[in-house]
Design an enzyme around this catalytic site. Structure first.
Site, short mmCIF file in Angstrom:
data_model
loop_
_atom_site.label_atom_id
_atom_site.label_comp_id
_atom_site.label_asym_id
_atom_site.label_seq_id
_atom_site.Cartn_x
_atom_site.Cartn_y
_atom_site.Cartn_z
NE ARG A 28 7.70 -14.88 108.36
CZ ARG A 28 6.40 -14.64 108.54
NH1 ARG A 28 5.71 -13.99 107.63
NH2 ARG A 28 5.79 -15.06 109.61
CE LYS A 42 7.14 -10.78 84.80
NZ LYS A 42 7.80 -12.06 85.09
CG HIS A 86 14.52 -8.61 83.59
ND1 HIS A 86 13.39 -9.37 83.75
CD2 HIS A 86 15.35 -9.35 82.83
CE1 HIS A 86 13.53 -10.52 83.11
NE2 HIS A 86 14.72 -10.54 82.54
CE LYS A 98 16.64 -9.57 78.86
NZ LYS A 98 17.55 -10.48 79.53
CD GLU A 112 12.84 -18.48 80.00
OE1 GLU A 112 13.61 -18.55 80.98
OE2 GLU A 112 11.65 -18.23 80.10
CG ASP A 123 6.74 -15.77 83.78
OD1 ASP A 123 6.93 -14.99 84.74
OD2 ASP A 123 7.59 -16.60 83.41
CG HIS A 147 9.59 -9.72 80.08
ND1 HIS A 147 9.81 -8.72 80.99
CD2 HIS A 147 9.73 -10.88 80.77
CE1 HIS A 147 10.08 -9.26 82.18
NE2 HIS A 147 10.03 -10.57 82.07
CE LYS A 204 9.48 -20.30 82.43
NZ LYS A 204 10.61 -19.40 82.67
C1 BG6 Z 1 11.16 -13.45 84.15
C2 BG6 Z 1 10.22 -14.61 84.15
O1 BG6 Z 1 10.44 -12.24 84.17
O2 BG6 Z 1 11.94 -13.50 82.95
C3 BG6 Z 1 10.96 -15.92 84.06
O3 BG6 Z 1 9.46 -14.58 85.36
C4 BG6 Z 1 11.88 -15.93 82.86
O4 BG6 Z 1 10.08 -17.03 83.99
C5 BG6 Z 1 12.73 -14.67 82.82
O5 BG6 Z 1 12.70 -17.07 82.94
C6 BG6 Z 1 13.49 -14.56 81.53
O6 BG6 Z 1 14.39 -13.50 81.61
P1 BG6 Z 1 15.73 -13.53 80.76
O7 BG6 Z 1 16.37 -12.22 81.01
O8 BG6 Z 1 16.53 -14.71 81.28
O9 BG6 Z 1 15.32 -13.75 79.34
#
Ligand code: BG6
Length: 487
Positions: A43, A142, A172, A176, A210, A229, A234, A334
């Site tokens: 934008r 996502k 993603h 990996k 994390e 999330d 994942h 987290k």
């Molecule tokens: C994302 C989540 O899909 O994956 C995040 O939205 C998370 O909250 C992240 O931190 C973790 O990815 P990675 O590759 O750092 O483990």
């Protein structure tokens, strides 16, 4: 192969934090197809040159080894351009069309890294402006919905405009390197296949922890939580990669058919399993890296009485011949004790013991996803230095076979987003999620969300910098097992 790669949300976080650095790595590795253009759409009122400058500034915050020097950036920047668009305004799409028709690219990739609420609008407008040609591919980030109904609505809206073969749903974690190696280990080697079943495997643990909190994403996270999330996507994709049957070939649909069967075989929830086999937590204040950090409820954008979960641990089973009765544990959160992702495959004990094995330990295959990338096989051996000590003749000690992929293949290997972007440009769908897989995953998590809505107990607090609420350890202990760090 000339491509046009359009980033909707071109000034957003994901673009500068992940996508541009990944493309730059591909450029540096000389794997980015030649003659490409990367078109940021946003934008803000920016010229091509101002967009390049903005991206260059953002690169300052990228991990040192992955940062271009000014000469490298100048070359890479020649691929970048910018189109200002309000995505809700139908007329704005004409501008994009003009930019795209400046040349005839072999493939045009529309990457939607915008708020998901815009997915349907963007797809409809792309169709209305004739921008859904056979050369077009669409990439969806996502979260794809917040429950089954909203996920279906997105899939249906996108499906009206694009064929399934044109739709790349990103997870993603599938990009990996460790996940590629999980497929290679299982389906490119005969060694583990006879053992890869209920007769030999006692339990499987998937951990994705994390240290970071919700950072600046408090408002987004409030309506999302750890289950949506990390688990719905994942964790379940990792579970599929472990549990799926060998596909008949390496084509995308053969792989996706097998993953879908796993999702369909996940044990359905009952009121009892929802109570006993799902633990949700929320981080309280604590210490990370020696520094005090606030509670989740004190983060910006978070309601002080929030009941959003920042931690989930759960136990499930897969109801089929290979896996019946084997517990699969999933844990993610987290502000935990460490930033790591791994899968532990714990094998059964010997049927008859003539040695003294260390108590509570298994032969384990560990698949490390991050920060380390590799495989470890935990075995037992006799420690010869102890042979003369009284009573030690039969005692075994743990030993590890350690296959470090970073050392073997070099730490500059292709990262997840780099790999996935190159696959989109090459039209390879193997590592992307099909709509039916995604819907099945939502179908399985929905009863948990529903249960929580009416569960007055709320999430259990855990200190930041710990492994989550003690209930997660109690849950696994009821089966006679423990989490990997507790052995
Ligand atoms: C994302 C989540 O899909 O994956 C995040 O939205 C998370 O909250 C992240 O931190 C973790 O990815 P990675 O590759 O750092 O483990």
């Amino acid at each position: 192969m000339a491509f046009d790669l359009v980033f909707f949300g071109g000034t957003g976080d994901l673009v500068w934090r992940k996508l541009m650095p990944a493309l730059f790595q591909a450029y540096r590795h000389d794997t980015l197809p030649e003659g490409g253009r990367i078109i940021g759409v946003g934008r803000d009122d920016l010229s091509d040159e101002q967009y390049r400058q903005q991206i260059q500034m953002r690169f300052e915050q990228v991990d040192g080894a992955k940062r271009p020097n000014s000469e490298e950036f100048a070359r890479f920047a020649s691929l970048l351009c910018y189109v200002r668009m309000d995505l809700t305004n139908p007329e704005a799409y004409a501008k994009l069309k003009t930019r795209l028709s400046e040349r005839e690219a072999n493939s045009v990739v529309m990457y939607l890294s915008t708020a998901p609420s815009l997915f349907t609008t963007v797809c409809e407008q792309l169709a209305a402006s004739g921008l859904n040609t056979p050369q077009t591919r669409i990439v969806l980030e996502k979260p794809l919905g917040h429950d089954l109904a909203s996920n279906r609505a997105i899939n249906e809206a996108v499906g009206k405009v694009f064929k399934e073969q044109q739709i790349f749903r990103i997870d993603h974690y599938l990009g990996k390197p460790a996940v590629q190696n999980l497929f290679a280990m299982r389906f490119g080697n005969a060694l583990f296949e006879p053992l890869w079943r209920r007769e030999h495997i006692a339990n499987i643990q998937i951990t994705m922890s994390e240290e970071l909190g919700v950072e600046k994403r408090g408002a987004f996270y409030e309506t999302t939580g750890a289950l949506r999330d990390m688990v719905q996507n994942h964790a379940l994709q990792l579970l599929c990669a472990i549990a799926m049957e060998p596909p008949i070939n390496a084509h995308a649909d053969a792989i996706r058919d097998e993953k879908l069967k796993v999702l369909r075989s996940l044990k359905r929830w009952t009121p009892e399993t929802l109570n006993q086999h799902v633990i949700r937590g929320q981080y309280a204040p604590g210490i990370i890296d020696g520094k005090p950090v606030p509670a989740y409820c004190e983060e910006a954008g978070v309601h002080p009485d929030s009941s959003t979960e920042t931690f989930v641990a759960l136990r499930t089973e897969i109801a089929n011949w290979r896996w019946a009765g084997v517990p699969f544990y999933i844990r993610t959160g987290k502000r935990m004790a460490s930033h790591e992702a791994h899968i532990h495959i714990n094998f059964r004990s010997t049927p008859h013991e003539i040695f003294k094995n260390p108590a509570g330990q298994f032969n384990t295959l560990v698949i490390h996803l991050q920060p380390k990338d590799g495989l470890e096989l935990h075995l037992f051996a006799q420690d010869q230095s102890k042979r003369n000590q009284a009573g030690s003749n039969n005692a075994l000690s743990p030993v590890h076979l350690d296959l470090d992929f970073d050392k073997r293949f070099g730490s500059q290997r292709v990262g997840a987003y780099e790999r996935l972007l190159l696959d989109v440009l090459g039209g390879r769908l193997n590592l992307f999620v099909r709509s039916d897989e995604q819907e099945e995953a939502w179908r399985w998590v929905e009863p948990i969300l529903h249960h929580w809505r009416f569960d007055a107990l709320g999430p259990r607090p855990y200190g930041a910098g710990t492994w989550g609420p003690s209930a997660a350890s109690a849950m696994i202990a009821r089966d006679g097992f423990c989490w990997s760090e507790e052995t």
